[in-house]
Design an enzyme around this catalytic site. Structure first.
Site, PDB file in Angstrom:
ATOM      1  N   LYS A  41      77.996  15.270  53.152  1.00 48.12           N
ATOM      2  CA  LYS A  41      77.883  16.619  52.605  1.00 48.12           C
ATOM      3  C   LYS A  41      76.562  16.747  51.859  1.00 48.12           C
ATOM      4  O   LYS A  41      76.277  16.009  50.939  1.00 48.12           O
ATOM      5  CB  LYS A  41      79.045  16.880  51.651  1.00 48.12           C
ATOM      6  CG  LYS A  41      78.967  18.232  50.990  1.00 48.12           C
ATOM      7  CD  LYS A  41      80.218  18.512  50.200  1.00 48.12           C
ATOM      8  CE  LYS A  41      80.801  19.846  50.584  1.00 48.12           C
ATOM      9  NZ  LYS A  41      82.224  19.886  50.544  1.00 48.12           N
ATOM     10  N   VAL A  84      78.288  20.148  55.843  1.00 47.22           N
ATOM     11  CA  VAL A  84      78.804  18.820  56.126  1.00 47.22           C
ATOM     12  C   VAL A  84      78.368  18.400  57.525  1.00 47.22           C
ATOM     13  O   VAL A  84      78.505  19.168  58.476  1.00 47.22           O
ATOM     14  CB  VAL A  84      80.342  18.792  56.027  1.00 47.22           C
ATOM     15  CG1 VAL A  84      80.857  17.384  56.250  1.00 47.22           C
ATOM     16  CG2 VAL A  84      80.795  19.312  54.682  1.00 47.22           C
ATOM     17  N   GLY A 113      79.903  25.294  53.808  1.00 49.68           N
ATOM     18  CA  GLY A 113      80.569  25.906  52.678  1.00 49.68           C
ATOM     19  C   GLY A 113      79.531  26.512  51.772  1.00 49.68           C
ATOM     20  O   GLY A 113      78.340  26.400  52.023  1.00 49.68           O
ATOM     21  N   LEU A 121      79.406  19.681  60.927  1.00 48.63           N
ATOM     22  CA  LEU A 121      80.866  19.745  61.021  1.00 48.63           C
ATOM     23  C   LEU A 121      81.413  20.999  60.369  1.00 48.63           C
ATOM     24  O   LEU A 121      82.446  21.516  60.765  1.00 48.63           O
ATOM     25  CB  LEU A 121      81.488  18.533  60.337  1.00 48.63           C
ATOM     26  CG  LEU A 121      81.215  17.165  60.955  1.00 48.63           C
ATOM     27  CD1 LEU A 121      81.716  16.075  60.047  1.00 48.63           C
ATOM     28  CD2 LEU A 121      81.886  17.061  62.309  1.00 48.63           C
ATOM     29  N   GLY A 122      80.746  21.461  59.333  1.00 51.01           N
ATOM     30  CA  GLY A 122      81.264  22.635  58.646  1.00 51.01           C
ATOM     31  C   GLY A 122      80.300  23.081  57.575  1.00 51.01           C
ATOM     32  O   GLY A 122      79.383  22.355  57.197  1.00 51.01           O
ATOM     33  N   ASP A 138      91.094  24.991  44.047  1.00 52.83           N
ATOM     34  CA  ASP A 138      90.931  25.712  45.318  1.00 52.83           C
ATOM     35  C   ASP A 138      91.770  25.069  46.411  1.00 52.83           C
ATOM     36  O   ASP A 138      91.280  24.720  47.477  1.00 52.83           O
ATOM     37  CB  ASP A 138      89.450  25.763  45.706  1.00 52.83           C
ATOM     38  CG  ASP A 138      89.181  26.880  46.729  1.00 52.83           C
ATOM     39  OD1 ASP A 138      90.044  27.769  46.884  1.00 52.83           O
ATOM     40  OD2 ASP A 138      88.117  26.848  47.365  1.00 52.83           O
ATOM     41  N   GLY A 179      77.379  23.629  50.353  1.00 55.76           N
ATOM     42  CA  GLY A 179      76.693  22.640  51.157  1.00 55.76           C
ATOM     43  C   GLY A 179      77.203  22.598  52.582  1.00 55.76           C
ATOM     44  O   GLY A 179      78.227  23.189  52.907  1.00 55.76           O
TER      45      GLY A 179
END
Ligand SMILES: *[C@@H]1O[C@H](CO)[C@@H](O)[C@H](O)[C@H]1NC(C)=O
Ligand SMILES: *[C@@H]1O[C@H](CO)[C@@H](O)[C@H](O)[C@H]1NC(C)=O
Ligand SMILES: *[C@@H]1O[C@H](CO)[C@@H](O)[C@H](O)[C@H]1NC(C)=O
Ligand SMILES: *[C@@H]1O[C@H](CO)[C@@H](O)[C@H](O)[C@H]1NC(C)=O
Ligand SMILES: *[C@@H]1O[C@H](CO)[C@@H](O)[C@H](O)[C@H]1NC(C)=O
Ligand SMILES: *[C@@H]1O[C@H](CO)[C@@H](O)[C@H](O)[C@H]1NC(C)=O
Length: 795
Positions: free
Chosen positions: A534, A521, A516, A513-514, A628, A519
């Site tokens: 995650k 996801v 970063g 999904l994404g 953040d 980590g």
């Protein structure tokens, strides 16, 4: 401490509401109103519903039929013509008039055919809405008037037409058509929308036999098992669906003509709430960028645009450097030149014009001169000295000069062409050579994730979770944290997963999904719920106990504006966190996408984030500073409620979090000035970031512009906000957003709150707790001072 009640909330929230019992029949005289909570007319099995669906980010509704049991509620039917209406519109089932759609003023927008002796309406389990007469025969069926989708048991006769939508969110008839011609051929073609003139077909089924017409196609049939085929006049059939590809088991099937011109058969498992994806069974054409070959029309993309095929075999369109979209809301539309090539001003012409070099690109339909045995320089010179020439293409000693508008543009790595496109010096300086596709690269990965939904679902269910996770605990009581009963409750509710269970849930970490810095996801399914898993990739030295303590602290936060942690895994080296899944993606993609979200939704989201942050700062047993806050770290649930993600994570991942000297946490554009000074970092850093975010939500502008957009004035959002506020020109700040300007008092309050939050002096900023009543208009907001009294304005 006193929030014990929160802890007892059951962690797995049921995702789908139980459909009410129905036998599918709708009595004469029934009506539905277009609002968000209207209860639609449901088929007996609950598979399909008839009613109004709101279109993403707008106060528009579409009268439609959709799959009601799957989360994305994919629309399969809507009336042709004026199907988009505003809130408060109404559909009624009337004897005499049939189905009648009226706008809030009572003006008739659409109606089915007039019928007399209407007995009842019926939402059938096939997805067909039927008007049944008193003789029990059907008088009118939604299956007889095609939208963009065909369903099993639906039949198209010769002469039948399916029009694509205009865009994902505009249901007006678009540029593409599927037609079963009178001669028996099934074709896909583009068309001129205004006049309906059809251009040359880009797919032909070849089910027409000129020498023996009994061999020609007669009907397009989607049978109940999911096979789409052409039935010929002599009873033979010509299958379109490859039988071997057909999944066995209980699936929904549909065939949809996307707004991008690709005709696709999809399937979706029934009874799997969590598995939200439509899978592609087959599609035509294989490569729409190259397969549309017509000397009329613009091709798969607009005029002067360039088409590239993405991983899901769907087109991406991009304007070449120096050109821009005529309608910025329509990325598939025409591109315009920023200057007009002219043969009038010949003397100065050459000095003002230059070329940008593009590689692996062609506009095969726009040639007017073809030259042989020509070098690259000769090709360029010839175009430069020719005021008619817009672009020269060179490939293996051949040169083609092309004129405007360019059509059927496409790019493919296997092309060895060099293209030289004219642009006017001074206005822009494109990077040369320029490689396509460029600007849509990010989008490309998104489209691959949600590929099977593209062009069909109004709600593109993409989630990009937690790009960078830099929050940390300001953990005053850490050492002294005792094992109190409240901890116990949480520890019991937070589910501990084994690594193996998470491998299974995520199908071997297949669906990303994404990503970063801490980590990746992945999407996963647990029982019937979709979750986001995650996988942390950097670990502190901290032991198992430390990890569990921090995870429990995160789990102890329960607020409707925070993404909920559901469980974790700490097996060997593996550390994973399991969160609830947010179907509507990040605030960043929502705010800065193609459509400007409505003011109402934006203000709702702004308030939600304030509430979530205030909870983290004031109401948690352990105060949490996020550090953040930015639109990528705010996710949106099914109802576009804001949920803050990625708080409290850095503590888990970095050792030696002594907080003051470990360097700046956060993201450029959102970072409070005190990070750069030797002053203590408090919750006020979040207030600062919130202020920037609030100004972004109000204006739909990014706080930091991407390099080279040329909008120098708007480069720093906070400066722009202050200037516009001071000069009383908020319409400039919101780019003439009429909805926001209609609500001027609130708009002004939001901007003022934003300016208070970004004060350079942290002690001037309001607390998040105070921001909430300010936004609500409950307490007076004083005039903010200039936020940057100490700063030298950055050049
Ligand atoms: C459906 O149920 C309603 C009452 O709930 C009843 O009046 C109607 O006759 C039923 N229709 C059919 C087709 O069974
Ligand atoms: C509903 O669909 C089924 C299956 O195609 C069909 O037999 C039935 O007649 C339909 N009902 C109505 C009211 O049209
Ligand atoms: C849909 O597109 C048409 C044609 O461009 C436009 O006139 C109409 O306003 C659009 N509708 C909506 C709801 O955006
Ligand atoms: C046309 O095709 C049908 C069935 O394939 C065949 O029976 C018939 O004889 C053919 N007619 C001619 C004129 O060839
Ligand atoms: C989701 O459905 C697809 C297609 O039915 C299947 O291949 C995939 O394994 C499923 N994923 C999960 C996580 O169940
Ligand atoms: C590029 O062109 C080749 C040859 O026509 C084709 O096989 C391939 O699928 C194309 N790739 C893309 C991404 O369009």
């Amino acid at each position: 401490m006193a929030r014990v009640l929160y802890f007892i909330i059951v962690i797995f929230v049921p995702f789908s509401v139980v459909a009410q019992q129905t036998n599918g029949s709708v009595p004469v005289g029934s009506s539905l109103t277009a609002t968000d909570n209207a209860v639609p007319w449901i088929s007996p099995s609950g598979d399909f519903a008839f009613g109004f669906q709101r279109i993403r980010g707008k106060d528009n509704y579409v009268l439609s039929i959709w799959y009601d049991k799957i989360p994305e509620k994919t629309i399969i039917w809507y009336p042709q013509g004026n199907s988009m209406v505003s809130r408060g519109s109404k559909v009624e089932l009337l004897d005499g008039s049939g189905l009648v759609l009226t706008d809030p003023q009572g003006t008739r927008v659409w109606s089915s055919i007039s019928v007399s002796n209407l007995a009842y309406g019926f939402m059938n389990d096939t997805g067909n809405f039927v008007l049944v007469g008193s003789d029990s025969h059907s008088i009118w069926e939604s299956f007889d008037s095609f939208a963009d989708t065909m369903l099993p048991t639906q039949v198209m006769a010769r002469g039948g037409v399916i029009n694509s939508k205009l865009s994902d969110t505009n249901f007006t008839g678009g540029r593409f058509q599927l037609r079963l011609l009178q001669d028996g051929n099934l074709v896909l073609n583009s068309r001129d929308i205004a006049s309906g003139y059809t251009y040359k077909a880009y797919y032909i089924s070849n089910t027409f036999d000129a020498s023996n017409s009994t061999n020609s196609g007669d009907q397009l049939i989607f049978d109940a098992t999911g096979i789409l085929y052409i039935l010929k006049r002599n009873g033979e059939r010509s299958d379109l669906t490859p039988r071997e590809a057909l999944p066995s088991g209980d699936y929904y099937h549909r065939a949809t003509l996307g707004f991008d011109g690709v005709f696709t058969q999809y399937y979706h498992p029934k009874n799997s709430d969590g598995n939200t994806s439509w899978s592609i069974l087959w599609l035509e054409p294989e490569n729409i960028c190259q397969d549309i070959i017509s000397d009329e029309g613009s091709g798969a993309c607009g005029f002067n645009s360039v088409c590239s095929l993405n991983g899901a075999r769907r087109p991406n369109c991009e304007c070449p450097p120096g050109l821009s979209l005529i309608d910025s809301r329509d990325p598939y539309g025409d591109c315009k030149l920023n200057f007009t090539p002219s043969c009038e001003e010949e003397p100065t012409y050459r000095a003002e014009i230059d070329f940008v070099e593009l590689t692996s690109i062609d506009w095969p339909q726009s040639d007017y001169v073809h030259m042989e045995s020509t070098s690259v320089d000769e090709c360029k010179d010839s175009c430069m000295n020719d005021c008619l020439c817009a672009v020269a293409i060179h490939d293996r000693n051949q040169c083609w000069k092309k004129k405007l508008p360019l059509s059927n543009g496409w790019t493919n790595e296997s092309l060895n062409t060099k293209a030289f496109l004219k642009f006017q010096k001074g206005k822009i300086t494109p990077r040369s050579p320029y490689v396509f596709p460029r600007s849509r690269n990010d989008r490309k990965t998104l489209i691959t994730i949600g590929s099977s939904l593209l062009g069909s679902s109004v709600f593109i269910n993409i989630v990009l979770i937690g790009v960078i996770c830099l929050g940390f605990f300001l953990n005053h009581q850490k050492k002294g944290r005792s094992f109190n009963p409240a901890d116990n409750v949480v520890q019991n509710n937070l589910i501990h997963f084994t690594y193996h269970e998470l491998v299974q849930a995520t199908n071997g970490f297949k669906d990303e999904l994404g990503k970063g810095s801490f980590g990746i996801v992945y999407k996963g399914v647990m029982r019937t719920n979709t979750v986001a898993v995650k996988k942390l990739n950097r670990l502190a030295e901290d032991g198992d106990k430390e990890f569990k303590t921090e995870v429990n602290a995160i789990a102890r936060t329960h607020h409707k504006n925070l993404v909920q942690l559901l469980g974790y895994c700490a097996d060997g080296e593996q550390r994973l966190l399991v969160y609830e899944y947010m179907s509507n993606g990040t605030l960043a993609s929502f705010l800065f996408g193609d459509e400007r979200p409505s003011w109402e939704q934006r203000s709702h989201i702004a308030l939600g984030i304030a509430k979530g942050l205030s909870y983290l700062h004031e109401e948690c047993s352990t105060q949490i500073i996020h550090c953040d806050i930015k639109p990528q770290n705010v996710l949106l649930d099914d109802f576009y409620n804001a949920k803050i993600s990625d708080f409290g994570l850095a503590k888990l991942l970095l050792t030696n979090q002594s907080r003051t000297s470990t360097g700046i946490r956060g993201t450029k554009g959102y970072v409070a000035p005190e990070w750069f000074r030797n002053t203590p970092v408090t919750t006020m850093v979040d207030v600062y970031s919130y202020g920037v975010l609030l100004l972004e939500i109000v204006s739909c502008r990014k706080s930091v512009k991407e390099f080279g957009t040329g909008d120098e004035y708007g480069e720093i959002l906070t400066d722009l906000a202050w200037d516009c506020y001071q000069e009383g020109r908020l319409e400039v700040f919101v780019e003439n957003d009429l909805e926001a300007l209609d609500d001027y008092k609130k708009l002004r309050i939001f901007v003022m709150v934003g300016l208070w939050c970004i004060q350079e002096n942290p002690s001037l900023r309001p607390t998040m707790k105070k921001v909430i009543p300010m936004l609500d208009g409950v307490i007076e907001v004083p005039e903010p001072p200039c936020p940057f009294p100490f700063s030298v304005t950055s050049g």
